[in-house]
Design an enzyme around this catalytic site. Sequence first.
Site, PDB file in Angstrom:
ATOM      1  N   VAL A 111       4.049   1.705   8.860  1.00 48.69           N
ATOM      2  CA  VAL A 111       4.825   2.944   8.945  1.00 48.69           C
ATOM      3  C   VAL A 111       3.939   4.158   9.203  1.00 48.69           C
ATOM      4  CG1 VAL A 111       4.799   3.515   6.484  1.00 48.69           C
ATOM      5  CG2 VAL A 111       6.749   4.189   7.881  1.00 48.69           C
ATOM      6  N   ALA A 259      -1.339  -1.022   1.402  1.00 46.14           N
ATOM      7  CA  ALA A 259       0.053  -1.203   1.824  1.00 46.14           C
ATOM      8  C   ALA A 259       0.215  -0.696   3.246  1.00 46.14           C
ATOM      9  CB  ALA A 259       1.018  -0.472   0.899  1.00 46.14           C
ATOM     10  N   ASP A 260       1.122  -1.330   3.961  1.00 42.09           N
ATOM     11  CA  ASP A 260       1.474  -0.888   5.309  1.00 42.09           C
ATOM     12  C   ASP A 260       2.816  -0.192   5.356  1.00 42.09           C
ATOM     13  OD1 ASP A 260      -0.364  -2.276   7.733  1.00 42.09           O
ATOM     14  OD2 ASP A 260      -0.572  -3.159   5.748  1.00 42.09           O
ATOM     15  N   ASN A 261       3.634  -0.393   4.330  1.00 37.98           N
ATOM     16  CA  ASN A 261       4.970   0.202   4.322  1.00 37.98           C
ATOM     17  C   ASN A 261       5.507   0.123   2.894  1.00 37.98           C
ATOM     18  OD1 ASN A 261       7.538   1.143   5.109  1.00 37.98           O
ATOM     19  ND2 ASN A 261       7.503  -0.049   7.006  1.00 37.98           N
ATOM     20  N   ALA A 269       5.237  -3.507   1.286  1.00 35.37           N
ATOM     21  CA  ALA A 269       4.794  -4.491   2.274  1.00 35.37           C
ATOM     22  C   ALA A 269       3.292  -4.366   2.470  1.00 35.37           C
ATOM     23  CB  ALA A 269       5.515  -4.275   3.600  1.00 35.37           C
TER      24      ALA A 269
END
EC number: 5.3.1.23
Length: 366
Positions: A111, A259-261, A269
């Site tokens: 994100v 975290a990526d999202n 995520a």
Amino acid sequence: MAPKINKIVNGPIPDSFLADETKRLDSLKFDGQRLEVLDQLLLPHEFKYIPVNDVSDAFNVIKSMQVRGAPLIAVVGSLGLLLEFNKNSELNIETIREKIEYLITSRPTAVDLRNSVTGLIPILETEGITDDEKLAKCQEYLLNVYTAEKLQNRILLWNAYQELLTAFPGKEKFTVMTICNTGSLATVSWGTALGVIRALHSENRLNLAYVLETRPYNQGIRLTATELLHGQVPFKLITDSMAAWAMKNHQLDCVLVGADNVARNGDTANKIGTYMLAVLCKHHNINFYPVVPFTTINKNISSGEEIKIEERAASELLRVNGVLVGNSECPVWNPAFDVTPAHLITKILTDFGNWSPAALEEQIPR
């Protein structure tokens, strides 16, 4: 997106905190006109910087995972757009929109990249200013993505470091675990979760870090181990499947992940295997902390059910450094990420403060 409260925990941050820049590796080189990124697929055997000249180059290095890590790909995508603007001063709003959407498809789960490049759209839609003025504002905005990441990262690591001192009063040294690579190779500064480990070490508060190899792309053994060796940080490398046994036998204090999202409710995520660690932490009564820039929190999704999980090629599982290690006809499922439910998370540590998942949503502007 800024939260309602901008909080430096137990500030001000002392000048000595993570002051020695020679202890970290550089993920990119940028002088305002030229951008080169470290080809992380060649690590740890070769350190080679490759040029990124435009959006197409940025897409390719992100998609191929020559660069990776949510904060870093946001910066590389933004600087790719900036260099494109520098080469072509003709401002065609539809073309720019197409390039933005194109960049987002390079890593759809992340994100930070989406948030960074879509920040151009309100500028492009501004009424009452000329195209030249819009172009100048776009260039200023994209450059700020790069400079702001450096500033906010130091605050993030200070806040996270302070949370550990508060959660474990009187503890002199910490034993921690992490997965994937969340250090200077995933950002343009010290990193997120691995940056906290570096902070603990720099303050003489780290006993040992357990580093998961992180199959199938081996970011732990290739990247995180490389960073920790460079910084002379005490660690032990383990396979992903050793995590539970390490928790049972080695008195871990906490697990730190990136975290990526992150959804509004705190569902997180991150690299595949993170959910496994959170479940194990719950069983072993170990604190579990995602360490994330606030830009990673996605105000547009209410829960992890809405996060799109990228699935990657079977060859990444069947091959190591290009060498086939299994039967090429094996059926493969290769999700790059998983989602950790909020109820397994102790706190989410950010550059704007540290919150339990239940308290996080109150900080997110609608």
